[in-house]
Design an enzyme around this catalytic site. Structure first.
Site, short mmCIF file in Angstrom:
data_model
loop_
_atom_site.label_atom_id
_atom_site.label_comp_id
_atom_site.label_asym_id
_atom_site.label_seq_id
_atom_site.Cartn_x
_atom_site.Cartn_y
_atom_site.Cartn_z
N GLU A 132 22.07 43.87 24.50
CA GLU A 132 21.25 45.06 24.70
C GLU A 132 22.11 46.33 24.60
O GLU A 132 21.76 47.31 23.93
CB GLU A 132 20.58 45.05 26.09
N GLY B 210 30.37 42.59 37.97
CA GLY B 210 29.46 43.58 37.38
C GLY B 210 28.64 44.33 38.42
O GLY B 210 28.56 45.55 38.41
N ARG B 211 28.05 43.59 39.37
CA ARG B 211 27.17 44.25 40.35
C ARG B 211 27.96 44.88 41.49
O ARG B 211 27.37 45.41 42.43
CB ARG B 211 26.13 43.26 40.86
N GLU C 223 21.11 38.44 42.42
CA GLU C 223 22.07 37.86 41.47
C GLU C 223 23.24 37.23 42.24
O GLU C 223 23.84 36.27 41.78
CB GLU C 223 22.57 38.92 40.48
#
Ligand code: F6P
Length: 498
Positions: free
Chosen positions: A191, A244-245, A330
């Site tokens: 994306e 990432g988070r 997540e």
């Protein structure tokens, strides 16, 4: 209690919340804490002395203290990926070497910001940031929460691969005054790569002479960014050991640091560090992330609550629920233990939520009278964000306080069951003194550590996310074509693309 013996916790059967208040004058004081400009109140949850003691025992049996130290020390606590989880090093709390490395990378980021501000990139009025998941949600929250008055640039955070999202930004921005920021830890996320390519094309078509010269990459894979065409001097790397988070503290926070200024970004890191130290040093019965996790686990494991709902009673925090969705779901939406065995009990609650007071007129019906038990979390700010003459802020906060009280007390109406409120519905309240970078940093770090405590007590790994891979793989295969799936999926693809 032997390792992970939940029997004492499962046997907990606290009375109605109002009864808990009647029995104990000191309840509010005992279940409230103040840390880094945030007042936490868990008194309207069913946490009792016995419950906290039982969770403390479980924490001991699962070696929460040891695992917490291992995380801060940069040990490979992310066992399935054989990696450390070093987001705390980004704010100066961690292994010495990792803190030094994060500091050097921050210095590089700051130098690039200085260069942009001194005009080295020509006119820059717009920041077009593209990334997805943790590479978008964190920076978006920061810019939206703190950038209303003080933002020095117009920032768009585009995540969705739906071209409509990118086109919305193109309509707002002048390509010649735009800095394109590509945020991707892996620099392979389809994306983001497609969005970046379309943005570069828009800049080229918009007459930007050297569009690549206006691109900045935020990544843990600098080689891939360079291969893509970003000049090495404009690649802002961060460590592979920052998930990432958990990455808004690293170069992923670049748009916020640029828009709000370095001092604000540093304050954000300092606020998070203050929460880190609290989490590390405070005894569990007065430790904010631990108490919050104990309440989470009481409701998921004992009361079988399947969801939890944070409601931000502050427009500036409207993106907090979606940020928390990724952080919590997540991280802890897992089915196996760190040893790879079935976990055998519910893991993360489904996080949903919204903004007060809007949500009161949309979903609160279910919270007050529905058949699901939903632990609610109210997040409000004492200092108003608005300057209107009317009583907006007072009404906002009064509504928040009233909702917590109403959920707890309910109101019986034996003559008219449809107008009866059962009550005994739990809520916790987080009241920030002000919404500034320091407090927001502490708030986000609080949520990170709360996720960690939940994970340790459930014996799961909060730092991997293999669950997202299968869908990605199949989307790639579908895009390539020539592959057959099931009859339904094949039919849908044929309808869309012939
Ligand atoms: O698909 C999930 C995920 O890997 C998230 O964990 C991550 O935040 C997001 O995708 C974006 O990944 P990247 O930063 O590598 O583009």
């Amino acid at each position: 209690m032997s390792k992970a013996d939940w029997s004492a916790i499962e046997a907990l059967d606290p009375p109605h919340l109002e009864q808990l208040f009647k029995e104990d004058d000191g309840r509010v004081a005992r279940l409230s804490l103040d840390v880094a400009g945030i007042h936490f109140d868990w008194s309207k949850t069913h946490l009792t002395r016995d419950a906290i003691a039982a969770f403390e025992k479980l924490a001991k049996a699962t070696d929460l203290a040891g695992k917490r130290e291992a995380m801060f020390a940069g040990k490979h606590v992310n066992v399935t990926e054989d990696r450390a989880a070093e987001h705390t090093a980004e704010r100066g709390e961690g292994a010495e070497e990792s803190v030094a490395k994060a500091g050097a990378l921050h210095a590089r980021m700051r130098a690039l910001i200085d260069a942009i501000e001194s005009g080295a990139f020509g006119e820059v009025r717009h920041i077009l940031h593209t990334g997805i998941g943790g590479s978008a949600l964190g920076p978006h929250l920061l810019v939206d929460a703190l950038g209303r008055e003080d933002s020095r640039y117009d920032v768009a955070i585009v995540s969705n691969v739906d071209g409509v999202a990118m086109e919305d930004a193109f309509k707002r921005f002048d390509p010649k005054a735009t800095l394109l920021v590509i945020a991707s830890k892996t620099f392979t996320t389809t994306e983001t790569m497609l969005n970046a390519a379309s943005a570069l094309q828009w800049m080229t078509e918009g007459g930007v002479e050297d569009p690549y010269g206006k691109v900045v990459a935020l990544t843990a894979s600098p080689d891939k960014a360079i291969e893509w065409g970003v000049d090495e001097t404009r690649v802002l790397p961060f460590s592979e050991s920052v998930g990432g988070r958990y990455s808004l503290w690293s170069s992923i926070g670049f748009p916020a640091a640029l828009a709000l200024g370095w001092d604000a970004f540093q304050e954000l890191l300092d606020g998070a560090a203050e929460m880190d130290r609290h989490f590390r040093l405070a005894a569990l019965h007065e430790n904010a992330p631990a108490l919050a996790a104990f309440a989470d686990l009481f409701y998921t494991q004992v009361k079988h609550a399947e969801t939890r709902a944070p409601f931000a009673y502050d427009e500036r925090l409207r993106l907090l629920p979606s940020y928390l969705q990724q952080l919590e779901m997540e991280s802890n939406g897992k089915g196996v233990t760190v040893e790879g065995k079935p976990v055998g009990r519910p893991t993360a609650a489904i996080t949903w939520g919204g903004v007060g007071t809007d949500a009161q007129h949309a979903v609160f019906q279910l919270l007050h009278q529905g058949t699901h038990l939903v632990p609610v979390e109210f997040i409000g700010v004492i200092e108003a964000g608005d300057t209107l003459a009317g009583d907006h802020h007072r009404q906002l906060l009064m509504n928040m306080f009233a909702q917590g009280a109403a959920l707890m007390s309910g109101r019986a109406n034996d003559a008219d069951p449809a107008r009866s409120y059962p009550g005994d519905r739990p809520s916790s309240t987080l009241l920030l003194d002000a919404l500034d970078p320091h407090t927001l940093g502490a708030l986000i770090a609080f949520y990170e550590h709360r996720v960690f405590v939940n994970a340790v007590l459930l014996d799961i790994n909060p730092f991997d996310q293999f669950g997202v891979e299968l869908g990605k793989e199949m989307a790639k295969a579908a895009d390539k074509g020539g592959q057959s799936f099931d009859a339904s999926t094949d039919d849908l693809i044929a309808r869309a693309f012939g």
